[in-house]
Each structure stands twice: as C-alpha cells, then as structure tokens.
Design a protein around this motif. Structure first.
Motif, PDB file in Angstrom:
ATOM      1  N   ALA A  83      16.542   3.509   9.106  1.00 44.85           N
ATOM      2  CA  ALA A  83      16.521   4.670   8.121  1.00 44.85           C
ATOM      3  C   ALA A  83      15.463   4.183   7.026  1.00 44.85           C
ATOM      4  O   ALA A  83      14.789   5.181   6.342  1.00 44.85           O
ATOM      5  N   MET A  84      15.162   2.936   6.681  1.00 44.84           N
ATOM      6  CA  MET A  84      14.054   2.639   5.688  1.00 44.84           C
ATOM      7  C   MET A  84      12.676   2.890   6.326  1.00 44.84           C
ATOM      8  O   MET A  84      11.860   2.907   5.768  1.00 44.84           O
ATOM      9  N   LEU A  85      12.420   2.714   7.626  1.00 43.15           N
ATOM     10  CA  LEU A  85      11.233   2.476   8.250  1.00 43.15           C
ATOM     11  C   LEU A  85      10.159   3.910   7.864  1.00 43.15           C
ATOM     12  O   LEU A  85       9.044   3.494   7.586  1.00 43.15           O
ATOM     13  N   GLU A  86      10.899   4.967   7.984  1.00 44.99           N
ATOM     14  CA  GLU A  86       9.525   6.085   7.709  1.00 44.99           C
ATOM     15  C   GLU A  86       9.491   6.087   6.334  1.00 44.99           C
ATOM     16  O   GLU A  86       8.459   6.360   5.816  1.00 44.99           O
ATOM     17  N   ASP A 136       2.833   3.247  10.915  1.00 44.14           N
ATOM     18  CA  ASP A 136       3.027   4.024   9.966  1.00 44.14           C
ATOM     19  C   ASP A 136       3.251   3.190   8.470  1.00 44.14           C
ATOM     20  O   ASP A 136       4.155   2.453   8.196  1.00 44.14           O
ATOM     21  N   PRO A 137       2.572   3.352   7.384  1.00 43.76           N
ATOM     22  CA  PRO A 137       2.447   2.984   6.111  1.00 43.76           C
ATOM     23  C   PRO A 137       3.779   3.363   5.352  1.00 43.76           C
ATOM     24  O   PRO A 137       4.226   2.752   4.374  1.00 43.76           O
ATOM     25  N   GLY A 138       4.255   4.618   5.550  1.00 43.80           N
ATOM     26  CA  GLY A 138       5.522   5.160   5.039  1.00 43.80           C
ATOM     27  C   GLY A 138       5.049   6.231   4.091  1.00 43.80           C
ATOM     28  O   GLY A 138       3.915   6.387   3.731  1.00 43.80           O
ATOM     29  N   ASP A 139       6.094   7.045   3.880  1.00 48.39           N
ATOM     30  CA  ASP A 139       5.828   8.119   3.116  1.00 48.39           C
ATOM     31  C   ASP A 139       5.453   7.775   1.726  1.00 48.39           C
ATOM     32  O   ASP A 139       4.688   8.604   0.741  1.00 48.39           O
ATOM     33  N   ILE A 140       6.225   6.965   0.961  1.00 52.35           N
ATOM     34  CA  ILE A 140       5.896   6.297  -0.515  1.00 52.35           C
ATOM     35  C   ILE A 140       4.308   5.855  -0.618  1.00 52.35           C
ATOM     36  O   ILE A 140       3.795   6.344  -1.461  1.00 52.35           O
ATOM     37  N   ILE A 141       4.089   4.981   0.415  1.00 53.26           N
ATOM     38  CA  ILE A 141       2.644   4.512   0.249  1.00 53.26           C
ATOM     39  C   ILE A 141       1.527   5.771   0.466  1.00 53.26           C
ATOM     40  O   ILE A 141       0.507   5.876  -0.286  1.00 53.26           O
ATOM     41  N   THR A 142       2.020   6.586   1.451  1.00 56.43           N
ATOM     42  CA  THR A 142       0.827   7.543   1.821  1.00 56.43           C
ATOM     43  C   THR A 142       0.784   8.447   0.470  1.00 56.43           C
ATOM     44  O   THR A 142      -0.331   8.846   0.009  1.00 56.43           O
ATOM     45  N   ARG A 143       1.956   8.796  -0.118  1.00 57.80           N
ATOM     46  CA  ARG A 143       2.022   9.663  -1.557  1.00 57.80           C
ATOM     47  C   ARG A 143       1.247   8.938  -2.461  1.00 57.80           C
ATOM     48  O   ARG A 143       0.499   9.377  -3.333  1.00 57.80           O
ATOM     49  N   LEU A 144       1.316   7.634  -2.628  1.00 55.14           N
ATOM     50  CA  LEU A 144       0.564   6.941  -3.769  1.00 55.14           C
ATOM     51  C   LEU A 144      -0.953   6.792  -3.566  1.00 55.14           C
ATOM     52  O   LEU A 144      -1.527   7.049  -4.560  1.00 55.14           O
TER      53      LEU A 144
END
Length: 157
Positions: A83-86, A136-144
């Motif tokens: 669940a945390m991966l994405e 994938d670096p993740g949604d949070i990192i991509t938004r940052l």
C-alpha cells in the motif's frame, strides 16, 4: 493444503498473463512475465506433489508450538508495504519495510537495521538504475519535485 497451494499457484500464473510488456521487450526471451511464469510453474509442481504424495502423519502439536506472532506481523507488514509503494516510492517504502521487519524479527540495534536497510535499498535502486529499469519515486516525491520546478521557473521569469 496442497489444493489451496495449487489454486494459489494457478491464480498467480494467470495474473502474470496480465503484466504489460514494452514494445521492445515483447519478443525478447526474458521479459517481465518470465520469472512469474517460472514461479507459478514451480508452485504447481510442488502443489501437485503435495496432493499426490500426502504426508502420512501431521504433527499438530509441533504446528501449535511455532512462533506465529512474527509471521503474522510480517504478513501485515507486507500488505502495508504494497500500500505504501505507490504513494511514497520504492526507496522510502522499502527502507521502512526492512527496518520494521528487522524490528519484528527482534534485531534490537536500530542503527544497524537502519544502516543495512537504507544501504541495501539504495544499492538495489542503483543497480536497477544502471540496468535501465525504472522504479517509481512515488507520488509524494513527484509532487515535491514538480512544486520545486514550478517555484524555480517562476523565480526566473
């Protein structure tokens, strides 16, 4: 047990058929589907052996004496990891997964578990990067990163 394992292996093999392939790798010998197919086939063979050659005696007392707490904790942790991966990305989720798994398995020196898990995760990420495999670096990192780029560009203009 053997029939349940057989059903699980067949389901895993069927779900491997839905893995999408890149245009360039669709005709390759080794693709993203190859290893899941091998694992499913090995599971089907092992499950078939369990069904055909069952054990004559099951020691239920030995089964009750196993340490089920850490096993249950690791299963819950694997669900949380998926669940945390994405949202948080491979590096952070895998590091946190390994640190927590070390704690569940009673490795008490937290700094060793942190050091080993972060080094192992970054080493694996670096190897995948060298091989050209995208993690994938993740949604949070991509938004940052997108917010930082927007602020940088607006400061330039």
């Amino acid at each position: 047990g053997g029939l349940a394992f057989l059903g699980l292996s067949i389901g895993y093999g069927y779900s491997a058929t839905h893995i999408t392939l890149d245009f360039w790798s669709s005709q390759a010998f080794f693709t993203a589907r190859t290893l899941p197919y091998i694992i499913a086939a090995a599971g089907i063979v092992c499950a078939g052996l369990l069904v055909i050659v069952p054990s004559s005696k099951t020691d239920w007392h030995a089964l009750k004496s196993l340490n089920w707490g850490p096993a249950s904790g690791l299963l819950i942790l694997m669900g949380a990891y998926s669940a945390m991966l994405e949202p948080v990305g491979f590096v952070f989720a895998t590091s946190l997964f390994l640190i927590t798994a070390f704690r569940i398995l009673s490795i008490h020196r937290w700094w060793i578990s942190c050091l080993v898990s972060v080094a192992l995760t970054l080493g694996f990420w670096g190897l995948m990067h060298l091989l050209g495999i995208y993690l994938d670096p993740g949604d949070i990192i991509t938004r940052l990163i997108a917010n930082l780029n927007t602020r940088t560009l607006s400061g330039v203009c």
